[in-house]
Design an enzyme around this catalytic site. Structure first.
Site, PDB file in Angstrom:
ATOM      1  CE1 TYR A   1       8.829 -36.588 -25.783  1.00 14.17           C
ATOM      2  CE2 TYR A   1      10.886 -36.544 -27.027  1.00 14.17           C
ATOM      3  CZ  TYR A   1       9.874 -37.252 -26.415  1.00 14.17           C
ATOM      4  OH  TYR A   1       9.877 -38.609 -26.405  1.00 14.17           O
TER       5      TYR A   1
ATOM      6  CE  LYS B   1      -3.698  -0.389   2.506  1.00 15.67           C
ATOM      7  NZ  LYS B   1      -4.269  -0.601   3.858  1.00 15.67           N
TER       8      LYS B   1
ATOM      9  CB  CYS C   1       6.350 -40.226 -21.774  1.00 14.45           C
ATOM     10  SG  CYS C   1       7.061 -41.814 -21.328  1.00 14.45           S
TER      11      CYS C   1
ATOM     12  CG  ASN D   1       4.350 -42.129 -13.804  1.00 14.78           C
ATOM     13  OD1 ASN D   1       4.641 -40.984 -13.480  1.00 14.78           O
ATOM     14  ND2 ASN D   1       3.365 -42.425 -14.620  1.00 14.78           N
ATOM     15  CG  ASP D   2       7.298 -48.013 -13.912  1.00 17.38           C
ATOM     16  OD1 ASP D   2       6.767 -48.470 -12.883  1.00 17.38           O
ATOM     17  OD2 ASP D   2       6.875 -48.241 -15.058  1.00 17.38           O
TER      18      ASP D   2
ATOM     19  CB  SER E   1      10.753 -41.553 -23.667  1.00 17.90           C
ATOM     20  OG  SER E   1       9.645 -40.905 -23.074  1.00 17.90           O
TER      21      SER E   1
ATOM     22  NE  ARG F   1      -5.047   3.590   3.847  1.00 19.50           N
ATOM     23  CZ  ARG F   1      -5.068   3.823   2.541  1.00 19.50           C
ATOM     24  NH1 ARG F   1      -4.410   4.854   2.027  1.00 19.50           N
ATOM     25  NH2 ARG F   1      -5.718   3.005   1.749  1.00 19.50           N
TER      26      ARG F   1
ATOM     27  NE  ARG G   1       0.136 -44.774 -20.414  1.00 22.32           N
ATOM     28  CZ  ARG G   1      -0.398 -43.559 -20.512  1.00 22.32           C
ATOM     29  NH1 ARG G   1      -1.319 -43.314 -21.432  1.00 22.32           N
ATOM     30  NH2 ARG G   1      -0.026 -42.597 -19.704  1.00 22.32           N
TER      31      ARG G   1
ATOM     32  CD  GLU H   1       9.551 -47.829 -17.846  1.00 27.07           C
ATOM     33  OE1 GLU H   1       8.574 -47.302 -17.276  1.00 27.07           O
ATOM     34  OE2 GLU H   1       9.429 -48.588 -18.835  1.00 27.07           O
TER      35      GLU H   1
ATOM     36  N   GLY I   1      10.542 -42.479 -18.115  1.00 26.74           N
ATOM     37  CA  GLY I   1       9.281 -42.889 -17.514  1.00 26.74           C
ATOM     38  C   GLY I   1       9.402 -42.646 -16.022  1.00 26.74           C
TER      39      GLY I   1
ATOM     40  CG  HIS J   1      -6.515 -46.201 -11.496  1.00 24.99           C
ATOM     41  ND1 HIS J   1      -7.854 -46.132 -11.801  1.00 24.99           N
ATOM     42  CD2 HIS J   1      -5.888 -46.641 -12.598  1.00 24.99           C
ATOM     43  CE1 HIS J   1      -8.023 -46.542 -13.051  1.00 24.99           C
ATOM     44  NE2 HIS J   1      -6.841 -46.852 -13.553  1.00 24.99           N
TER      45      HIS J   1
ATOM     46  N   GLY K   1      -8.285  -6.687   3.687  1.00 26.65           N
ATOM     47  CA  GLY K   1      -9.217  -6.724   4.807  1.00 26.65           C
ATOM     48  C   GLY K   1      -8.742  -7.526   6.011  1.00 26.65           C
TER      49      GLY K   1
ATOM     50  CG  MET L   1      -3.164  -7.082   8.869  1.00 22.70           C
ATOM     51  SD  MET L   1      -1.456  -6.742   8.566  1.00 22.70           S
ATOM     52  CE  MET L   1      -1.504  -6.217   6.882  1.00 22.70           C
TER      53      MET L   1
ATOM     54  NE  ARG M   1      -6.396  -4.277  -3.416  1.00 27.83           N
ATOM     55  CZ  ARG M   1      -6.941  -4.207  -2.207  1.00 27.83           C
ATOM     56  NH1 ARG M   1      -6.193  -4.275  -1.138  1.00 27.83           N
ATOM     57  NH2 ARG M   1      -8.238  -4.074  -2.060  1.00 27.83           N
TER      58      ARG M   1
HETATM   59  P1  ADP Z   1      -7.627  -2.016   3.663  1.00 29.12           P
HETATM   60  O1  ADP Z   1      -6.213  -2.411   3.584  1.00 29.12           O
HETATM   61  O2  ADP Z   1      -8.441  -2.919   4.505  1.00 29.12           O
HETATM   62  O3  ADP Z   1      -8.209  -1.744   2.313  1.00 29.12           O
HETATM   63  P2  ADP Z   1      -7.243   0.810   3.951  1.00 29.12           P
HETATM   64  O4  ADP Z   1      -6.063   1.246   4.732  1.00 29.12           O
HETATM   65  O5  ADP Z   1      -7.103   0.860   2.504  1.00 29.12           O
HETATM   66  O6  ADP Z   1      -7.676  -0.615   4.467  1.00 29.12           O
HETATM   67  O7  ADP Z   1      -8.412   1.769   4.420  1.00 29.12           O
HETATM   68  C1  ADP Z   1      -9.739   1.432   4.641  1.00 29.12           C
HETATM   69  C2  ADP Z   1     -10.646   2.430   3.912  1.00 29.12           C
HETATM   70  O8  ADP Z   1     -10.397   3.752   4.334  1.00 29.12           O
HETATM   71  C3  ADP Z   1     -10.448   2.421   2.426  1.00 29.12           C
HETATM   72  O9  ADP Z   1     -11.697   2.540   1.799  1.00 29.12           O
HETATM   73  C4  ADP Z   1      -9.619   3.639   2.178  1.00 29.12           C
HETATM   74  O10 ADP Z   1      -9.820   4.154   0.908  1.00 29.12           O
HETATM   75  C5  ADP Z   1     -10.102   4.594   3.255  1.00 29.12           C
HETATM   76  N1  ADP Z   1      -9.074   5.510   3.649  1.00 29.12           N
HETATM   77  C6  ADP Z   1      -7.846   5.199   4.112  1.00 29.12           C
HETATM   78  N2  ADP Z   1      -7.112   6.287   4.333  1.00 29.12           N
HETATM   79  C7  ADP Z   1      -7.880   7.345   3.991  1.00 29.12           C
HETATM   80  C8  ADP Z   1      -7.657   8.757   3.978  1.00 29.12           C
HETATM   81  N3  ADP Z   1      -6.496   9.279   4.345  1.00 29.12           N
HETATM   82  N4  ADP Z   1      -8.653   9.545   3.566  1.00 29.12           N
HETATM   83  C9  ADP Z   1      -9.830   9.008   3.194  1.00 29.12           C
HETATM   84  N5  ADP Z   1     -10.101   7.699   3.175  1.00 29.12           N
HETATM   85  C10 ADP Z   1      -9.135   6.863   3.567  1.00 29.12           C
HETATM   86 MG    MG Z   2      -7.771  -0.534   1.060  1.00 32.04          MG
HETATM   87 MG    MG Z   3       6.549 -47.528 -16.944  1.00 30.58          MG
END
Ligand code: ADP
Ligand code: MG
Ligand code: MG
Length: 871
Positions: free
Chosen positions: A851, A21, A831, A767-768, A763, A91, A559, A744, A765, A453, A100, A102, A333
């Site tokens: 190959y 980020k 193979c 598996n064997d 070639s 953040r 085969r 093989e 083999g 199998h 989502g 952390m 991202r």
């Molecule tokens: P996550 O990693 O869970 O996406 P974010 O750090 O991106 O968490 O932030 C959660 C929400 O808050 C996101 O929608 C982000 O755009 C918003 N947000 C984060 N920082 C700011 C900021 N400085 N101003 C306005 N919105 C923010």
């Molecule tokens: Mg985010």
């Molecule tokens: Mg064989």
């Protein structure tokens, strides 16, 4: 060591230090895109936090204060200043995206004083209280660890009291009341001092790195400490989407993440902040609507999105906020996409000149190709109807399939022939069941693992399979299976998902993707890059056709066993096995030649112009006779009927079956050993091959046929078989074909120099060879100890799925070296099952094989993996 960086001091390439980020924000900042200014506390600081017993490193807050001055300069506001307050978000942001998982705190820096400042500054009381209540809630739950539900309940209660359906309907006074009650909950644990707030929030973000859900996510996604070992903390000046209806917050993808279509795709929620869009508190507007209502804003966003795509060269997933008509970007991202969108966008971006061929190829992973080849379950249908699986096993072969349950292969064929779709359900499967595989939509077993199998065959012929569903108890006699009190009878409809290993009752709609142009295009690009050839293992004209359509450059393993099992042939072949001498054997074998010739001809026709490697007879002979139990039963019946002819026939059959019995059939009389004992079998096969080949040539078509001898351990085996069974036929018809050998057997690797003098090609083999190197019986490991070995870390992976490069691979390397030294023209391929495994393919490239040969359905994956190996 420096632990805090302003955007001006940061290098956007340093994702490991700044987190994804942070690096993304810096990149946008340096590109002149509108991001609010910010500073980043490094992932190093997080590591120190943990090695320090969850205390902030010494001097960290001093560095933060220093960097915050830069923020204050850039924004013209002051942190904690009651007249002109700077508010920030704190953040999380790890080196790999953990969406989502952390925590993030918004609007930090607010207290009773700065709140008043914010109201004066903006003249917007409602907004200020909205910001405050959000901050109190986030601080309370994330930093102080109060259950989020406490806040949600209060908020809902007030909404109810005021008769408001949505948060946006609450007035400034309503929000004041929310703030009052939230503060009651927090009590004196809430620090009014913004610097104290900041310090506690930083620690909370660091701690969220080790929250149970974050730990689980890392484990589930195989994010190891060498990839990401801590989160950065981004302190970002706030911009406000909750300042009225000319403000808002949104997310967007620069291209459609489901279809890959080159249009902006996303949602926007007016008068909202942060996660409101995804939290589903109101129905957001689509980006399309924004385009109609505010074309000016849309245009700004569009231009920014395309600029980011150009810089990052990947489809982006972007967070943005609009503050009173001004657009800010808050995160970018690389987008997660469906396999279809992945392949389409990569090819499009290559054609648009955004990425090079190599970059494009590197982005497409084998699972994307696989994801396109097989039908998928309609996830939204499952969600909508709240359907959950009745059982779960191993996702042995990809694809989703629906059909009526049948419990044996013959029934599968029978039902199929009357137009039913069926799922073959067995405890486990055997070679005798394979006709049932072809007749079924998918295979479900209650036992066995990824290289059982059922798994191997299903993958090879491209049928979805779920195996090892131990909860399922099959009762063959009653023709039903039970699972958790549910009884499923023969004829009941079930759906299996070979992508996830889940089993569902009833029919679940599947989305079968037509292979898009881009699928073939990316593989064509792969062909331009790879040096490793790709052929297919194919035993039938149908397989050969699939292989060809998927771009196989030949058949690396044809085969021939199947040809002896087909109706009409089996009884003749049993005469061969029963023959008393060479004369009788040759006579019986010659009766088979027309059949075999026909089979070869059919496949050769499909493969016109390409190479076909035919492997001579390989399995132990007893597989072609009935079992002694079966014979005894029949014998009993014949005796009771007094049918003396039948009795003596059965008796001699039984005698032969007992003669052929071996303690270790897979290490017994099979492969070239049979060829040495009964050269008539190989001779007739060669005759059929040559006749088919000549017939094709007469039709004006041509191809290259190679003859391959299995199970060779010593060069004299090849020599003998060539002299007795192969050369004479060549001479008789005036043709020559390359004659080579499977490698093989361990001894063959070690003596590859001598063998190479007798062979035109090798070639592997594998598996064997893997069985031999480990002395593991492949047919048994799955149910017995492989699981333990993986669990206890004795093996890192199943060596029957992915090549053991250290052991098996080392032998291969020796064989390649010795073989090529003795015979520079030696062609070398592989193979075994491993020929379709990307990691193994990479190894094959490294040791310079010519190959790989993979099952027909793995050919596209192999083409891609071979290109990856060459990058
Ligand atoms: P996550 O990693 O869970 O996406 P974010 O750090 O991106 O968490 O932030 C959660 C929400 O808050 C996101 O929608 C982000 O755009 C918003 N947000 C984060 N920082 C700011 C900021 N400085 N101003 C306005 N919105 C923010
Ligand atoms: Mg985010
Ligand atoms: Mg064989």
């Amino acid at each position: 060591r420096k632990l805090v960086y302003t955007y001006d001091e940061s290098d956007p390439e340093d994702v490991k230090l700044l987190g994804g980020k942070g690096a993304g924000l810096v990149l946008m900042y340096k590109q002149g895109l509108p991001v609010p200014p910010g500073i980043t506390i490094t992932t190093e600081a997080c590591k120190l936090f943990y090695s320090n017993g969850e205390r902030l490193p010494d001097g960290l807050m001093d560095e933060v204060r220093e960097a915050m001055r830069w923020l204050e300069e850039r924004t013209g506001r002051k942190f904690g200043d009651p007249r002109n307050p700077l508010l920030v978000s704190v953040r999380s942001g790890a080196p790999v995206s953990m969406p989502g998982m952390m925590d993030t705190v918004l609007n930090l820096g607010l207290n009773d004083d700065t709140l008043r400042g914010l109201i004066e500054l903006t003249g917007n009381e409602r907004f200020a209280y909205d910001a405050y209540r959000r901050f109190l809630q986030m601080f309370g739950s994330i930093v102080l660890g109060i259950d989020k539900k406490v806040f949600d309940d209060i908020f809902e209660e007030i909404k109810r009291e005021r008769g408001a359906k949505y948060d946006s309907e609450l007035s400034a006074d309503d929000l004041k009341e929310v703030v009052r009650r939230f503060k009651e909950v927090l009590g004196d644990k809430f620090p009014q001092d913004p610097w104290k707030q900041l310090e506690l929030a930083i620690m909370a973000v660091f701690r969220s790195w080790n929250s149970p859900r974050a730990v689980f996510y890392r484990k589930a996604n195989n994010i190891t400490p060498d990839v990401a070992d801590g989160t950065a903390v981004n302190i970002v000046a706030m911009v406000f989407g909750n300042m009225g209806f000319d403000s808002g917050t949104g997310v967007l993808f620069t291209r459609d993440p489901a279809t890959g279509e080159n249009v902006l795709y996303g949602e926007f929620l007016p008068n909202a902040q942060g996660e409101d869009v995804v939290a589903g508190i109101r129905t957001p507007k689509s980006i399309e609507e924004l385009k109609n209502e505010r074309p000016d804003l849309y245009k700004q966003i569009y231009d920014m999105a395309k600029k980011l795509e150009r810089v990052k060269k990947e489809v982006q997933d972007i967070e943005f906020t609009i503050e009173r008509g001004k657009v800010f970007l808050l995160q970018t991202r690389n987008a997660k996409m469906t396999p279809l969108a992945r392949v389409k966008t990569v090819v499009d971006m290559y054609e648009e000149g955004l990425v090079t061929k190599e970059e494009a190829l590197a982005r497409v992973k084998p699972e994307h190709i696989i994801g396109l080849l097989y039908p998928r379950l309609d996830e939204s249908y499952l969600k909508k109807h709240g359907i959950s699986p009745i059982a779960e096993g191993l996702n042995a072969s990809p694809g989703a399939a629906t059909g009526r349950v049948v419990f044996d292969a013959d029934t599968a064929v029978e039902w199929r022939n009357r137009g039913e779709r069926v799922i073959l359900v067995r405890e486990e499967t055997r070679p005798d069941d394979v006709h049932g595989f072809y007749a079924s939509e998918g295979i479900l077993t209650s036992r066995g693992g990824m290289t059982s199998h059922a798994s191997v065959v299903a993958r090879a012929i491209g049928k979805p399979a779920v195996v090892g569903v131990e909860k399922i108890k099959i009762d063959y006699d009653k023709r039903e299976f039970r699972v958790d009190g549910i009884t499923v009878r023969e004829g009941d409809v079930i759906t299996i998902d070979g992508f996830t290993g889940k089993v569902y009752l009833g029919e679940i709609p599947t989305a079968k993707a037509e292979l898009p142009r881009e699928f073939f295009e990316i593989l064509r690009m792969a062909d331009e890059v790879r040096s490793l050839g790709v052929r297919a293992n194919a035993d039938t004209p149908e397989d050969a056709e699939i292989a060809r359509r998927f771009g196989a450059e030949g058949i690396g393993l044809l085969r021939t066993e199947r040809m002896f099992r087909r109706p009409e042939r089996l009884s003749i072949f049993q005469q061969v096995i029963m023959a008393r001498d060479s004369e009788e054997r040759r006579e019986a074998m010659n009766k088979l030649v027309p059949f075999l010739r026909n089979d070869f001809l059919e496949i050769f026709r499909v493969m016109e112009g390409l190479k076909v490697t035919v492997r001579l007879f390989d399995p132990p002979l007893h597989e072609f006779l009935p079992s002694s139990d079966e014979l005894l039963e029949k014998l009993c019946e014949a005796r009771m009927r007094g049918d003396s002819d039948e009795v003596s026939k059965l008796e001699s059959l039984l005698r032969r079956v007992r003669e052929l019995r071996e303690a270790n059939p897979m290490m017994g009389h099979r492969g070239v050993r049979v060829g040495v004992t009964y050269p008539e079998i190989y001779e007739a096969q060669v005759r059929a091959i040559v006749e088919a080949y000549l017939q094709l040539r007469k039709e004006g078509k041509d191809l290259q046929v190679q003859i391959m001898i299995p199970q060779v351990a010593d060069y004299r085996e090849i020599k003998y078989v060539k002299e007795k069974a192969i050369e004479p036929v060549f001479k008789e018809y005036g043709v020559r074909m390359p004659v080579g050998t499977m490698i093989e057997v361990v001894r063959a690797c070690i003596t590859a120099d001598k063998i190479a003098k007798e062979a035109d090609f090798f070639s592997f083999g594998t598996n064997d060879l893997t069985q031999g190197v480990f002395t593991f019986s492949r047919d048994d490991v799955e149910n017995k100890f492989m699981h333990d070995y993986l669990e206890k870390g004795i093996l890192d992976f199943d060596v029957f799925q992915s090549l053991d490069t250290e052991g098996v691979g080392e032998l291969m390397r020796i064989a390649v070296e010795k073989g090529r030294a003795a015979n520079p023209n030696l062609e070398i391929g592989i193979c075994g099952e491993h020929g379709g495994d990307p990691k193994s393919i990479e190894f094959c490239h490294r040791i310079k094989l010519d190959y790989v040969s993979a099952s027909a359905f793995r050919v596209p994956v192999a083409r891609l993996a071979a290109a990856h190996a060459a990058l």
